[in-house]
Design an enzyme around this catalytic site. Structure first.
Site, short mmCIF file in Angstrom:
data_model
loop_
_atom_site.label_atom_id
_atom_site.label_comp_id
_atom_site.label_asym_id
_atom_site.label_seq_id
_atom_site.Cartn_x
_atom_site.Cartn_y
_atom_site.Cartn_z
N LYS A 35 -70.83 112.29 -62.69
CA LYS A 35 -70.17 112.62 -61.45
C LYS A 35 -68.85 111.90 -61.95
O LYS A 35 -68.17 112.46 -61.18
CB LYS A 35 -70.72 112.52 -60.74
CG LYS A 35 -70.18 112.84 -59.14
CD LYS A 35 -71.22 113.28 -57.69
CE LYS A 35 -70.39 113.08 -56.36
NZ LYS A 35 -69.77 114.64 -56.23
N HIS A 45 -63.90 126.46 -55.23
CA HIS A 45 -64.69 125.52 -56.23
C HIS A 45 -63.56 125.54 -57.37
O HIS A 45 -63.78 124.65 -58.81
CB HIS A 45 -65.92 126.23 -56.80
CG HIS A 45 -67.23 126.63 -56.10
ND1 HIS A 45 -67.64 127.50 -54.63
CD2 HIS A 45 -67.82 125.47 -55.76
CE1 HIS A 45 -68.39 127.17 -54.43
NE2 HIS A 45 -68.82 126.18 -54.61
#
Length: 757
Positions: free
Chosen positions: A19, A697
């Site tokens: 991440k 998104h």
């Protein structure tokens, strides 16, 4: 010899290294070399971890920088034409453009991976679709592991499942019709793996646990007849449920091995043994639950291993998790937030490898070879069964007393709508957002400092009040009609509520991947659920005091809290959901008493929770719909109940969505170019709808014309007086500059439409 096997390992890293590397790369703080170096380190670490755990069959190509379905799309060259301008560039900008979009090209659609909270990037197909082996990723990662001295079994998403998960850009094309066109590319990949030295390949076909069409059944027969000559030995992996009526099909495909899910479908073992007994197929027993975190009852699991051993013998068995461990946190040993008793009941991915190995040792060498693991399992099962913390008689008595009157609003929607129109006096096409606003660096740092004790409660509260007031003023300046408070006090839409409910526990490092770099830390529901006190009233009431405009109180619905948690497995899920619904009902009533006239109860996971087999749908709907209605139905007609859903196919569940009887539903539609509204049009959905006009998104800022065009499409499905204007989802992951610009365009688009009607 019976082997231990794994189907896939979490990609993100024990400390979410992937991440952090991804987001640093996207912000241009690092380059692609740094990202790929982090990815390589994670792969090597995970292979070695599995080897050290004694796993005999270790997967490769289970790693992905974003999504394994997108990897498959890239591997076979199925790139949508709008990204062609990037195809001459290096593959990574193209890869991330497909997932996240660019200024000129909207991202590919995203939806849920079967009935999990993992999201995949939806493949897109056309009549003139061409396929070619365009990436060597599966081969390269197999060779990468081999160079580390680790032999692996490459994982490939199967052709029938990949096509079936896709969508057609041509009205008269079913993606499965392309099976003969894609098989040569699959055959080339499998031949290359075989040439590289691969002995086995794992081909994932979870579609085998769903209801199949005749075309899909024929495609399975066709595909594996073609691939058997090109491929190494094939372990055909089914998971997320029972093979059911697809068992004869799966058992007769020309493959060397078959993996079955015995965590979600333990009852299928005898049927599978009956059809494989006379064959030479290797049977992979998915005994350890890959989707939940409860420690396995090894004695109970071992009985099934022994049954299969007795019928098939030692050389045709593998012991494995039910599915990839992608859906589990990495390592329980890293946890410091759980008490010893609760921790003893759990197993994360690394511990699940130990359970697999214990079962394998026990069947090969006798139970004494794994005595310590079996003893610990027995102790944990007994402790959990006897613990008083799992049961609350008051909660159970209240749930048992639920009446049919508790599940319905006082008046039908038409009556409520008129009363709400009179109360709120909103214009046509009212504008709002879904709930959250950017969780900036300052917000995250303040929360972390407060948790560490470096920022006292008074200072933290003052900071949150300032952020809330700032968001209210921004919304007023932008001209939004219905406001939200921004949710700056919330860490996660489920975790925030679970922290204030009894029966929940929280990990410090129990992260799992939701999509791309987005990781979530699901709560653990270990006991009966109740609400000790108000959870959101203070912040909603404070925000409403700052403005004369209507403000929505924001709650997460009972089904979504259930779906996005690790749920206790010692009682029916429906019972747990009813307990959560009663807690949310209490909060709804307190919000109403505090003067909050609009209350949004988000249920993005309603579709996700739907069983994979149609025959099981009604039983699910019976309790899931009741739970939503239980949470929402205690308010007066004048109180407007909203709900929100995103990234789901609604066509098959319109009856259920209507049965929720929410006054307003907001849905994700921008990535699909309002395609999802076809279901609402065909059904003649009776209540109000807010189809999203901004894909939050994606980092691109849509212009007013784009939003207006989407709204004009929406007007062909929804009457003007019932159409709301909003983004697709909450805005916590976005930055303020793009939020302000996008919302300004959204408000302008709504005003332009009002003037034209």
């Amino acid at each position: 010899m019976t082997l231990s096997a794994n189907l896939g390992f979490p990609r993100i890293g024990a400390h979410r290294e992937l991440k952090k590397a991804l987001e640093s790369y996207w912000k241009a703080e690092t380059d692609i070399t740094d990202l790929l170096a982090t990815a390589a380190k994670l792969r090597v670490r995970h292979w070695q971890l599995q080897k050290d755990a004694g796993i005999d069959v270790i997967p490769s190509n289970d790693f992905s920088l974003y999504d394994h379905v997108l990897d498959t799309t890239i591997t076979f060259g199925a790139i949508p034409s709008r990204f062609e301008v990037l195809e001459s560039d290096t593959p990574h900008p193209l890869y991330f453009a497909c997932a996240r979009g660019t200024a000129d090209a909207p991202a590919m659609e995203m939806t849920k991976w079967f009935d999990t909270n993992y999201h995949y990037i939806v493949p897109e197909f056309t009549h003139d679709q061409e396929f070619a082996l365009s990436s060597r990723k599966p081969i390269d990662e197999y060779l990468e592991a081999k160079a580390q001295g680790i032999e692996t079994r490459p994982v490939v998403l199967g052709p029938v499942t990949w096509l079936s998960l896709g969508k057609s850009r041509d009205d008269d094309l079913e993606p499965i019709d392309l099976i003969d066109k894609v098989l040569p590319a699959y055959a080339e990949l499998l031949s290359a793996l075989k040439a590289a030295g691969t002995q086995w390949v794992q081909i994932d076909e979870p579609m085998l646990t769903l209801d199949l069409s005749d075309k899909q059944r024929a495609a399975f027969v066709r595909a594996y007849d073609v691939l058997r000559t090109a491929a190494p030995k094939i372990m055909l992996a089914s998971y997320f449920g029972a093979l059911g009526d697809n068992l004869p099909l799966a058992a007769n495909l020309p493959v060397a091995g078959l993996h079955i899910d015995l965590a979600r479908a333990s009852g299928q073992l005898e049927d599978v043994l009956a059809v494989t007994r006379t064959k030479d197929t290797v049977l992979s027993l998915g005994l350890i639950d890959g989707r939940n975190i409860w420690r396995a009852d090894l004695d109970e699991k071992f009985k099934r291993v022994r049954r299969a051993w007795d019928l098939l013998g030692p050389d045709r068995l593998q012991i494995a998790p039910s599915c990839s461990l992608l859906h589990s946190p990495v390592d329980l040993d890293l946890e410091t937030a759980l008490d010893d008793e609760l921790k003893s009941w759990l197993a994360f991915a690394r511990q699940k490898l130990g359970e697999i190995q214990a079962l394998t040792l026990a069947i090969k060498r006798g139970e004494s070879a794994a005595r310590e693991a079996f003893s610990a399992s027995k102790t944990a099962v007994a402790s959990r069964t006897a613990s008083p913390r799992t049961t609350n008689p008051t909660v159970r008595k209240r749930a048992a007393a639920i009446r049919s009157e508790d599940l319905a609003r006082e008046s039908p929607y038409a009556v409520r709508q008129q009363k709400q129109t009179d109360r709120f006096k909103l214009p046509l096409f009212p504008t709002t957002t879904i709930g959250s606003f950017p969780q900036t660096k300052d917000v995250r740092q303040a929360r972390a400092a407060h948790k560490r004790g470096e920022l006292d409660a008074a200072a933290y509260n003052a900071f949150l009040k300032a952020e809330t007031e700032r968001s209210i003023r921004i919304q007023e300046e932008l001209g939004l009609d219905v406001l939200v408070h921004g949710e700056f006090e919330r860490n996660d839409m489920v975790e925030y509520f679970g922290e204030q409910l009894s029966g929940f526990a929280f990990t410090r490092n129990g992260w799992v991947q939701s999509y791309g770099s987005r990781c979530v830390k699901p709560p653990v529901i270990y006991g009966d659920v109740s609400r000790p006190g108000a959870m959101t009233v203070e912040w909603s009431a404070y925000a409403q005091s700052l403005t004369d405009r209507p403000l929505k109180g924001m709650l997460t619905g009972p089904v979504t809290i259930l779906q996005w948690s690790f749920v206790r497995d010692d009682q029916p899920r429906a019972d747990t959901c009813r307990q959560i619904a009663l807690a949310i009902r209490d909060e709804v009533l307190d919000l109403e008493k505090a003067g909050i006239g609009m209350i949004q109860i988000d249920e993005p996971a309603l579709r996700e929770g739907l069983p994979l087999r149609r025959k099981d749908w009604q039983a699910y709907f019976d309790w899931a719909i009741d739970c939503f209605r239980l949470s929402a139905s205690g308010v007066a007609d004048e109180t407007q109940i909203h709900t929100h859903m995103c990234y789901a196919e609604f066509n098959d569940i319109m009856d259920a969505i209507a049965a929720l009887d929410a006054d307003v539903i907001s849905i994700e539609t921008s990535r699909s170019d309002m395609e999802l509204l076809d279901a609402f049009r065909a059904f003649s959905y009776p209540n109000e709808i807010g189809p999203g006009v901004w894909d939050i998104h994606s980092p691109r800022v849509p212009d007013r014309a784009d939003m207006q065009a989407l709204l004009e499409k929406a007007l062909t499905a929804v009457p003007a007086r019932r159409l709301w204007v909003n983004p697709d989802c909450g805005l916590k992951t976005r930055d303020w500059p793009e939020v302000k610009a996008s919302l300004e365009h959204l408000v302008d688009a709504a005003r332009t439409l009002r003037a034209a009607v």
